[in-house]
Enzyme design. Structure first.
Site, PDB file in Angstrom:
ATOM      1  N   ARG A  68      44.824 135.450  68.471  1.00 20.83           N
ATOM      2  CA  ARG A  68      44.426 135.819  69.774  1.00 20.83           C
ATOM      3  C   ARG A  68      45.605 135.298  70.868  1.00 20.83           C
ATOM      4  NH1 ARG A  68      41.191 137.146  67.184  1.00 20.83           N
ATOM      5  NH2 ARG A  68      41.954 139.178  67.643  1.00 20.83           N
ATOM      6  N   GLN A  92      35.631 130.704  81.895  1.00 21.94           N
ATOM      7  CA  GLN A  92      35.254 130.569  80.580  1.00 21.94           C
ATOM      8  C   GLN A  92      36.305 130.945  79.449  1.00 21.94           C
ATOM      9  OE1 GLN A  92      30.457 131.316  79.965  1.00 21.94           O
ATOM     10  NE2 GLN A  92      31.499 132.450  81.825  1.00 21.94           N
ATOM     11  N   ASN A  93      37.329 132.020  80.188  1.00 18.10           N
ATOM     12  CA  ASN A  93      38.438 132.369  79.457  1.00 18.10           C
ATOM     13  C   ASN A  93      39.335 131.707  78.863  1.00 18.10           C
ATOM     14  OD1 ASN A  93      36.647 134.630  79.959  1.00 18.10           O
ATOM     15  ND2 ASN A  93      38.201 135.497  81.632  1.00 18.10           N
ATOM     16  N   ASP A 143      42.310 132.675  78.067  1.00 20.70           N
ATOM     17  CA  ASP A 143      43.694 133.540  78.242  1.00 20.70           C
ATOM     18  C   ASP A 143      44.357 132.808  79.296  1.00 20.70           C
ATOM     19  OD1 ASP A 143      42.758 135.069  80.795  1.00 20.70           O
ATOM     20  OD2 ASP A 143      41.620 136.334  79.348  1.00 20.70           O
ATOM     21  N   HIS A 195      36.603 126.124  79.061  1.00 22.78           N
ATOM     22  CA  HIS A 195      36.490 126.225  77.585  1.00 22.78           C
ATOM     23  C   HIS A 195      37.771 126.174  76.732  1.00 22.78           C
ATOM     24  CE1 HIS A 195      32.444 128.466  77.861  1.00 22.78           C
ATOM     25  NE2 HIS A 195      32.168 127.470  78.136  1.00 22.78           N
ATOM     26  N   CYS A 237      53.132 117.652  65.644  1.00 23.06           N
ATOM     27  CA  CYS A 237      52.650 117.558  66.967  1.00 23.06           C
ATOM     28  C   CYS A 237      54.020 116.980  67.704  1.00 23.06           C
ATOM     29  CB  CYS A 237      51.608 116.388  67.095  1.00 23.06           C
ATOM     30  SG  CYS A 237      51.408 115.723  68.559  1.00 23.06           S
ATOM     31  N   GLY A 240      31.757 139.167  85.322  1.00 27.35           N
ATOM     32  CA  GLY A 240      32.281 139.371  83.864  1.00 27.35           C
ATOM     33  C   GLY A 240      31.717 138.410  82.942  1.00 27.35           C
ATOM     34  N   THR A 241      30.616 137.768  83.129  1.00 24.16           N
ATOM     35  CA  THR A 241      29.896 136.882  82.301  1.00 24.16           C
ATOM     36  C   THR A 241      28.643 137.516  81.909  1.00 24.16           C
ATOM     37  OG1 THR A 241      29.703 134.737  81.560  1.00 24.16           O
ATOM     38  CG2 THR A 241      29.363 135.198  83.883  1.00 24.16           C
TER      39      THR A 241
HETATM   40  N1  APR Z   1      34.102 144.632  84.536  1.00 24.53           N
HETATM   41  C1  APR Z   1      32.828 143.623  84.720  1.00 24.53           C
HETATM   42  N2  APR Z   1      32.044 143.275  83.623  1.00 24.53           N
HETATM   43  C2  APR Z   1      32.379 143.649  82.447  1.00 24.53           C
HETATM   44  C3  APR Z   1      33.559 144.480  82.036  1.00 24.53           C
HETATM   45  C4  APR Z   1      34.174 144.978  83.192  1.00 24.53           C
HETATM   46  N3  APR Z   1      35.419 145.648  82.969  1.00 24.53           N
HETATM   47  N4  APR Z   1      33.473 144.580  80.767  1.00 24.53           N
HETATM   48  C5  APR Z   1      32.584 143.842  80.128  1.00 24.53           C
HETATM   49  N5  APR Z   1      31.893 143.302  81.127  1.00 24.53           N
HETATM   50  C6  APR Z   1      30.726 142.276  80.955  1.00 24.53           C
HETATM   51  C7  APR Z   1      29.883 142.597  79.920  1.00 24.53           C
HETATM   52  O1  APR Z   1      28.810 143.536  80.227  1.00 24.53           O
HETATM   53  C8  APR Z   1      29.100 141.240  79.624  1.00 24.53           C
HETATM   54  O2  APR Z   1      28.066 141.184  80.356  1.00 24.53           O
HETATM   55  O3  APR Z   1      31.044 141.037  80.759  1.00 24.53           O
HETATM   56  C9  APR Z   1      30.420 140.237  80.050  1.00 24.53           C
HETATM   57  C10 APR Z   1      31.000 139.603  78.863  1.00 24.53           C
HETATM   58  O4  APR Z   1      30.125 138.864  78.207  1.00 24.53           O
HETATM   59  P1  APR Z   1      30.522 138.052  77.233  1.00 24.53           P
HETATM   60  O5  APR Z   1      31.085 138.758  75.899  1.00 24.53           O
HETATM   61  O6  APR Z   1      29.217 137.164  76.410  1.00 24.53           O
HETATM   62  O7  APR Z   1      31.673 136.742  77.396  1.00 24.53           O
HETATM   63  P2  APR Z   1      31.137 135.362  78.390  1.00 24.53           P
HETATM   64  O8  APR Z   1      30.121 135.570  79.126  1.00 24.53           O
HETATM   65  O9  APR Z   1      32.559 135.229  78.939  1.00 24.53           O
HETATM   66  O10 APR Z   1      30.960 134.471  76.997  1.00 24.53           O
HETATM   67  C11 APR Z   1      31.013 133.249  77.390  1.00 24.53           C
HETATM   68  O11 APR Z   1      30.815 132.606  75.118  1.00 24.53           O
HETATM   69  O12 APR Z   1      31.711 133.008  72.969  1.00 24.53           O
HETATM   70  C12 APR Z   1      31.649 132.079  73.999  1.00 24.53           C
HETATM   71  O13 APR Z   1      33.099 130.403  74.816  1.00 24.53           O
HETATM   72  C13 APR Z   1      32.912 131.977  74.659  1.00 24.53           C
HETATM   73  O14 APR Z   1      33.792 131.593  76.937  1.00 24.53           O
HETATM   74  C14 APR Z   1      32.684 132.233  75.937  1.00 24.53           C
HETATM   75  C15 APR Z   1      31.244 132.192  76.233  1.00 24.53           C
END
Ligand code: APR
Length: 238
Positions: free
Chosen positions: A59, A91-92, A94, A109, A136, A176-177
């Site tokens: 990653r 939560q990302n 990156d 996170h 380290c 985007g979550t």
């Molecule tokens: N634009 C907007 N939303 C998008 C796009 C896009 N181009 N592509 C995908 N999505 C949406 C999806 O529909 C989904 O609802 O982004 C969301 C991503 O959800 P997850 O994959 O569950 O990611 P996230 O919510 O960030 O996860 C939370 O879970 O695994 C743990 O620690 C990890 O930080 C992460 C946490």
């Protein structure tokens, strides 16, 4: 409606999807071919450290091949031009918000480009691999660095700061979550209870969609720049 001065923005994997970074909950339920429990828990790290280290090494290496998209750039512009308080809680793991130029960013996170030494408890900036058990740079111990990532079952970082920002927020925006993972998934309820307006921008309604005053459904790369234009042009969120 209160005038909007203080903003808290929560971002998730969807904000980086258009940059080519995989989201966590794909249609197949896997994250880059792995079950989340096999790579993102402390138990997984004890069971198979080599697998977990290699997974995060991959990653981290991938970050060098991707760049910020229009959503990251728009949020960076809002950060630099918004006169009130603003906090991007991501939560990302990156670094695309920072590479787009955002400064008021909090990684709840953890971060791929950070390593946590289990010998001295230090966090050190890290660009290379960890699977080969490097030393380290803070304490000199070898082989005790792990990814500085908050795994399932661990406590997210800087929750006090996040809570304080939510207390003062006039507007809470989720981008985007999926709203599947707490405590982040609960921020909207806290903000709303305290009187903030709430807006989500996502490809589909999130699991907590009912708690938002407004849901804009679509791609972050299109929705976020338009929303930032509204905010900086003086149009209030409905
Ligand atoms: N634009 C907007 N939303 C998008 C796009 C896009 N181009 N592509 C995908 N999505 C949406 C999806 O529909 C989904 O609802 O982004 C969301 C991503 O959800 P997850 O994959 O569950 O990611 P996230 O919510 O960030 O996860 C939370 O879970 O695994 C743990 O620690 C990890 O930080 C992460 C946490």
């Amino acid at each position: 409606m209160r005038d909007i001065r203080n903003i808290v923005i929560l971002t998730g994997a969807g904000v980086s999807a258009e940059s080519g970074v995989a989201t966590f909950r794909g249609p197949d339920g896997l994250w880059e071919g792995h079950r989340v429990e096999d790579v993102a828990t402390p138990e997984a790290f004890v069971r198979d450290p080599a697998l977990v280290q290699s997974f995060y090494d991959a990653r981290r290496a991938k970050l060098g091949t991707v760049g910020p998209n229009g959503a990251h750039r728009a949020l960076a512009r809002l950060d630099s031009e918004w006169p009130g308080e603003l906090l991007i809680v991501t939560q990302n793991v990156d670094d695309l918000h920072e590479r787009a130029g955002a400064r008021r960013v909090l990684h709840m996170h953890g971060e791929l480009k950070s390593a946590w030494c289990l010998a001295c408890d230090g966090r050190i900036p890290w660009e290379q691999t960890l699977a080969d058990g490097p030393t380290c740079s803070a304490c000199g111990e070898r082989g005790l660095l792990r990814p500085d990532i908050v795994w399932f079952g661990e406590i997210p970082y800087r929750m006090d700061e996040i809570d304080a920002a939510l207390q003062r927020a006039d507007l809470f925006v989720s981008i985007g979550t999926s709203g599947a993972v707490y405590p982040a998934a609960g921020f909207v309820q806290t903000a709303r209870y305290l009187g903030a307006r709430t807006l989500e921008m996502n490809l589909e309604p999130s699991q907590g969609s009912v708690f938002f005053d407004e849901s804009r459904i679509g791609r972050a790369g299109e929705l976020v720049p338009a929303w930032v234009d509204e905010m900086l042009g003086g149009t209030k969120v409905r």
